[in-house]
Write an enzyme that holds these catalytic residues in place. Structure first.
Site, PDB file in Angstrom:
ATOM      1  CG  ASP A 132      -2.531  -9.291 -17.210  1.00 24.81           C
ATOM      2  OD1 ASP A 132      -2.877  -8.813 -16.109  1.00 24.81           O
ATOM      3  OD2 ASP A 132      -2.229 -10.494 -17.361  1.00 24.81           O
ATOM      4  CE1 TYR A 156      -4.075  -2.277  -9.726  1.00 25.06           C
ATOM      5  CE2 TYR A 156      -4.700  -4.323 -10.810  1.00 25.06           C
ATOM      6  CZ  TYR A 156      -3.738  -3.388 -10.489  1.00 25.06           C
ATOM      7  OH  TYR A 156      -2.451  -3.543 -10.938  1.00 25.06           O
ATOM      8  CE  LYS A 160      -1.650   0.264 -12.968  1.00 22.50           C
ATOM      9  NZ  LYS A 160      -0.474   0.962 -12.362  1.00 22.50           N
TER      10      LYS A 160
HETATM   11  P1  NAD Z   1       2.647  -2.747  -4.299  1.00 23.75           P
HETATM   12  O1  NAD Z   1       1.267  -2.558  -3.776  1.00 23.75           O
HETATM   13  O2  NAD Z   1       3.486  -3.847  -3.748  1.00 23.75           O
HETATM   14  O3  NAD Z   1       3.491  -1.404  -4.109  1.00 23.75           O
HETATM   15  C1  NAD Z   1       2.955  -0.147  -4.415  1.00 23.75           C
HETATM   16  C2  NAD Z   1       3.882   0.898  -3.814  1.00 23.75           C
HETATM   17  O4  NAD Z   1       3.330   2.196  -4.145  1.00 23.75           O
HETATM   18  C3  NAD Z   1       3.989   0.823  -2.289  1.00 23.75           C
HETATM   19  O5  NAD Z   1       5.337   0.948  -1.897  1.00 23.75           O
HETATM   20  C4  NAD Z   1       3.162   2.023  -1.828  1.00 23.75           C
HETATM   21  O6  NAD Z   1       3.643   2.563  -0.589  1.00 23.75           O
HETATM   22  C5  NAD Z   1       3.339   3.000  -2.968  1.00 23.75           C
HETATM   23  N1  NAD Z   1       2.211   3.941  -3.067  1.00 23.75           N
HETATM   24  C6  NAD Z   1       0.886   3.644  -3.023  1.00 23.75           C
HETATM   25  N2  NAD Z   1       0.163   4.779  -3.099  1.00 23.75           N
HETATM   26  C7  NAD Z   1       1.046   5.810  -3.211  1.00 23.75           C
HETATM   27  C8  NAD Z   1       0.909   7.206  -3.331  1.00 23.75           C
HETATM   28  N3  NAD Z   1      -0.299   7.797  -3.343  1.00 23.75           N
HETATM   29  N4  NAD Z   1       2.039   7.968  -3.453  1.00 23.75           N
HETATM   30  C9  NAD Z   1       3.263   7.380  -3.440  1.00 23.75           C
HETATM   31  N5  NAD Z   1       3.450   6.052  -3.290  1.00 23.75           N
HETATM   32  C10 NAD Z   1       2.353   5.276  -3.183  1.00 23.75           C
HETATM   33  O7  NAD Z   1       2.490  -2.875  -5.874  1.00 23.75           O
HETATM   34  P2  NAD Z   1       3.292  -3.783  -6.913  1.00 23.75           P
HETATM   35  O8  NAD Z   1       2.693  -5.122  -6.926  1.00 23.75           O
HETATM   36  O9  NAD Z   1       4.731  -3.605  -6.673  1.00 23.75           O
HETATM   37  O10 NAD Z   1       2.880  -3.068  -8.278  1.00 23.75           O
HETATM   38  C11 NAD Z   1       3.684  -2.035  -8.840  1.00 23.75           C
HETATM   39  C12 NAD Z   1       3.036  -1.573 -10.129  1.00 23.75           C
HETATM   40  O11 NAD Z   1       2.935  -2.669 -11.023  1.00 23.75           O
HETATM   41  C13 NAD Z   1       1.618  -1.043  -9.937  1.00 23.75           C
HETATM   42  O12 NAD Z   1       1.443   0.074 -10.776  1.00 23.75           O
HETATM   43  C14 NAD Z   1       0.736  -2.193 -10.371  1.00 23.75           C
HETATM   44  O13 NAD Z   1      -0.483  -1.721 -10.887  1.00 23.75           O
HETATM   45  C15 NAD Z   1       1.592  -2.823 -11.441  1.00 23.75           C
HETATM   46  N6  NAD Z   1       1.364  -4.267 -11.641  1.00 23.75           N
HETATM   47  C16 NAD Z   1       1.547  -5.147 -10.610  1.00 23.75           C
HETATM   48  C17 NAD Z   1       1.364  -6.512 -10.844  1.00 23.75           C
HETATM   49  C18 NAD Z   1       1.594  -7.521  -9.777  1.00 23.75           C
HETATM   50  O14 NAD Z   1       1.415  -8.726 -10.028  1.00 23.75           O
HETATM   51  N7  NAD Z   1       2.009  -7.165  -8.577  1.00 23.75           N
HETATM   52  C19 NAD Z   1       0.983  -6.962 -12.107  1.00 23.75           C
HETATM   53  C20 NAD Z   1       0.792  -6.018 -13.118  1.00 23.75           C
HETATM   54  C21 NAD Z   1       1.001  -4.684 -12.877  1.00 23.75           C
END
Ligand code: NAD
Ligand code: TYD
Length: 348
Positions: A132, A156, A160
């Site tokens: 969001d 960030y 996105k």
């Molecule tokens: P996270 O940071 O916990 O995990 C990200 C994962 O991606 C890790 O396992 C990392 O090793 C892997 N990664 C990073 N760069 C990489 C690359 N170049 N190649 C392959 N793998 C790679 O993130 P999260 O919190 O689990 O978020 C997951 C998705 O959800 C993301 O796209 C994030 O933008 C989105 N998101 C997260 C939240 C939140 O609250 N955590 C909210 C909204 C959206």
């Protein structure tokens, strides 16, 4: 058998999605592609690593040739793309890393899917998981809807937003069958302790200061990660092509109120005198460009796909706190860096 690629499955949300798909869909072959950056932790999914429908691949989505080779070897039917650099504070320190993974990495996956599927899109789907934060900041009123204009403020959210635009562009230009979701702040188990809730739980356990940015009057809409995984499953299987769905918890909290609640709950769980952890709250310098308020209108996914959060915040937070207290070794391995050895032990 369907071959499904899930990227970022060793991270926080990705590990919940991988677990759900591996356990719920024995007929799918699930490939978890993850570079194991600091945020990737194979201990998050060690309970499913021996399942016959699960394969872990260590690799970087930024490497174009590697990604193209992976798609031509496996000819995936579906992609759930979660891999990302995900922490706003890190994006302020090193924006380029976010462009590489979030923009170029997403482009590599889109291109590889387009080139592999060659317009034969029957049974294919590219699912991009976004945030969001692309909508920017709300004032005191209103909610983000799927038609809210993009207005990202941090490196960030800008990265996105850029990746979301490329996903849409591939849908419009090449007909790529995509679905896209923008969700609010997640919380729950296996969350890396750099984000607000797990960091503060860890600090309260260890009697360390709780650094509240600015005056703490910033608002986030908190979503239990297991509810998010349910929503992702639903959108992947039942969402309409070329549609965006917002996913939120209907659960807004000012940071300072949330921190006080967490302190009080943790004092009870740790059998400390009431008010002990409140003394750890420390107001620190604000985050530059700090978005005031996020809040999601999740009525579209509710009306069209029947999704709504299954737990209240009180239930979700209690489960979360219990999980961190019951999994002291996980927390210890993450904070000490020992989790980094898991890949060598299991896969080399
Ligand atoms: P996270 O940071 O916990 O995990 C990200 C994962 O991606 C890790 O396992 C990392 O090793 C892997 N990664 C990073 N760069 C990489 C690359 N170049 N190649 C392959 N793998 C790679 O993130 P999260 O919190 O689990 O978020 C997951 C998705 O959800 C993301 O796209 C994030 O933008 C989105 N998101 C997260 C939240 C939140 O609250 N955590 C909210 C909204 C959206
Ligand atoms: P965070 O968990 O980093 O998620 P996001 O920035 O993506 O919303 O932060 C949630 C809120 O908590 C945000 O307003 C920033 C604030 N915050 C603090 O006050 N102190 C902290 O140490 C952290 C990590 C975040």
């Amino acid at each position: 058998m369907k071959k499904i690629l899930i990227t970022g499955g060793a991270g926080f949300i990705g590990s919940h999605v991988v677990r759900r798909f591996v356990n719920k869909y024995p007929d799918y072959q699930i490939f978890n592609l993850d570079a194991l950056t600091y945020a990737g932790n194979l201990e998050n999914i060690k309970d499913i690593e021996d399942k016959s429908n699960y394969t872990f691949i260590k690799g970087d989505i930024v490497e174009e040739n590697f990604i193209n080779g992976l798609f031509s070897t496996h000819n995936f039917d579906g992609v759930l793309h979660l891999a990302a650099e995900s922490h706003v504070d890190r994006s302020i320190e090193d924006p380029l890393a976010f462009v590489k993974t979030n923009v170029i990495g997403t482009m590599n996956l889109l291109n590889a899917a387009k080139n592999q599927w060659k317009g034969n899109y029957e049974g294919k789907r590219f699912y991009h998981i976004s945030t969001d934060e692309v909508y920017g900041s709300l004032g005191a009123d209103g909610l983000f809807t799927e038609t809210t204009a993009y207005d990202p403020n941090s490196p960030y959210s800008a990265s996105k937003a850029s990746s979301d635009h490329f996903v849409r562009a591939y849908g419009e230009t090449y007909g790529l069958p995509y679905v896209l979701t923008n969700c609010s702040n997640n919380y729950g188990s296996y969350h890396f302790p750099e984000k607000l809730i797990p960091l503060f739980i860890n600090n309260i356990i260890n009697n360390k200061p709780l650094p509240v940015y600015g005056d703490g009057n910033y608002t986030r809409d908190w979503l239990f990660v297991e509810d998010h995984a349910i929503a992702i499953d639903l959108v992947f299987h039942e969402g309409k092509n070329h549609e965006t769905y917002n996913i939120g918890g209907f659960n807004e909290w000012k940071n300072i109120d949330l921190v006080k609640l967490l302190c009080n709950l943790m004092d009870q769980k740790l059998c400390r005198n009431a008010g002990t952890s409140l003394g750890l709250i420390t107001y620190v310098k604000d985050r530059p460009g700090h978005d005031l308020r996020y809040a999601i209108d999740a009525s579209k996914i509710n009306k069209e796909l029947g999704w709504k959060p299954s737990v209240t915040f009180e239930e979700g937070l209690a489960k979360t706190i219990d999980w961190y207290l019951d999994n002291a070794e996980w927390l210890q391995n993450v904070t000490s860096g020992a989790y980094k050895d898991y890949y060598q032990k299991q896969y080399s």
